[in-house]
Design a protein around this motif. Structure first.
Motif, PDB file in Angstrom:
ATOM      1  N   LYS A   1       7.211  -7.494   3.506  1.00 43.98           N
ATOM      2  CA  LYS A   1       5.830  -7.493   3.995  1.00 43.98           C
ATOM      3  C   LYS A   1       5.097  -8.627   3.300  1.00 43.98           C
TER       4      LYS A   1
ATOM      5  N   GLN B   1       5.038   0.205   6.512  1.00 43.74           N
ATOM      6  CA  GLN B   1       5.594   0.931   5.384  1.00 43.74           C
ATOM      7  C   GLN B   1       6.249   2.235   5.837  1.00 43.74           C
TER       8      GLN B   1
ATOM      9  N   ARG C   1       4.628  -0.137  -4.225  1.00 53.09           N
ATOM     10  CA  ARG C   1       4.690   1.004  -3.313  1.00 53.09           C
ATOM     11  C   ARG C   1       5.945   1.839  -3.513  1.00 53.09           C
TER      12      ARG C   1
ATOM     13  N   GLU D   1       7.429   5.448  -1.631  1.00 52.33           N
ATOM     14  CA  GLU D   1       8.771   5.608  -1.080  1.00 52.33           C
ATOM     15  C   GLU D   1       9.531   6.715  -1.797  1.00 52.33           C
TER      16      GLU D   1
END
Length: 270
Positions: free
Chosen positions: A74, A83, A113, A117
């Motif tokens: 990204k 995402q 992030r 996840e």
């Protein structure tokens, strides 16, 4: 590096990469030598690598040639996977019984992030492991001669991101509080909104003549450094990304600690 290196590491006391599991691995700031041994072990044991755009080709080349690679990068302002779709793909691959390596630039839990996840994997009942990496905004700045803390200048440092999930300047940030919180601010993904961020920090009381350094392509041979002041930051243009912005007194140490530029010059020019 040959695949025999992986077999040597396999004999070390590393945890097994079990089928049907996902490892979230930090690849470090760029150079392959800054990847951890456990991350290197994962490259040799994985069956499929789902990697970010910031993972360098040199790092991906460390994996055996038969390992499948999926680009899931990204980048701001460019078409990028959602995402949610990336997370769903990780779960699907693990449920197929595959050893899934989620390879992320820097550290998975430093604006990467990885927490999102990992949370989704946990809710789906997928076994996972977190393998930390060297963050570009922490250890990676050593390649620019920038200690993020120094006894003579600061006992605190603040890390923040320059944009939120929509790509805008974070609206929930208390900029006056951020400006007072620490002498040194390290800003990830801030180049695009640097004029707006500088304006907010100046309005909150940071000094116009405070040194500001932008480090692009940290720890790579293409690393570039721009030095200016907070007031002049809006005048910067055409800064390559990815980049880390550092504001505060530690910039002065670059005069003596900028070892990497000299090393690159020696390598390129002899």
């Amino acid at each position: 590096m040959s695949e025999t290196h992986f077999s040597r590491l396999a004999g070390a006391d590393f945890p097994p990469f079990e089928p049907g599991s996902v490892w979230l691995v930090g690849a470090g700031p760029g150079g392959p030598g800054l990847m951890t041994l456990l991350g290197y072990h994962a490259l040799g044991a994985a069956e499929i690598i789902v990697h970010d755009a910031l993972v360098s080709p040199d790092i991906l080349a460390l994996a055996p040639s038969h390992v499948e690679r999926i680009h899931a990068g990204k980048r701001g302002g460019k078409p990028s996977p959602l995402q949610a779709d990336i997370t769903i793909r990780l779960i699907e691959l693990a449920r197929q019984g595959r050893r899934v390596l989620r390879l992320k630039g820097g550290d998975p839990f430093m604006f990467g992030r990885g927490g999102e996840e990992a949370g989704a994997l946990a809710r789906a009942g997928i076994p996972f492991r977190i393998v930390p990496g060297i963050s570009a905004g922490l250890g990676g700045l050593a390649y620019a001669g920038l200690p993020v803390t120094h006894r003579d200048t600061n006992h605190a440092v603040l890390f923040l991101t320059g944009h939120d999930e929509t790509g805008a300047v974070p609206g929930g940030v208390d900029w006056p509080a951020m400006a007072r919180a620490a002498p040194v601010l390290v800003m990830f993904m801030a180049v695009r909104h640097l004029p707006a961020i500088a304006s907010r920090l100046l309005a909150a009381g940071r000094g116009a003549d405070e040194p500001l350094v932008v480090v692009s392509n940290v720890a790579l041979p293409t690393q570039g450094i721009v030095e200016t002041t907070l007031a002049k930051a809006p005048d910067l243009a055409d800064i390559p990304t990815p980049a880390i912005v550092v504001l505060g007194p530690v910039a002065r140490y670059r005069r003596d600690l900028d070892w990497y530029v000299d090393e690159v010059r020696r390598h390129v020019f002899g």
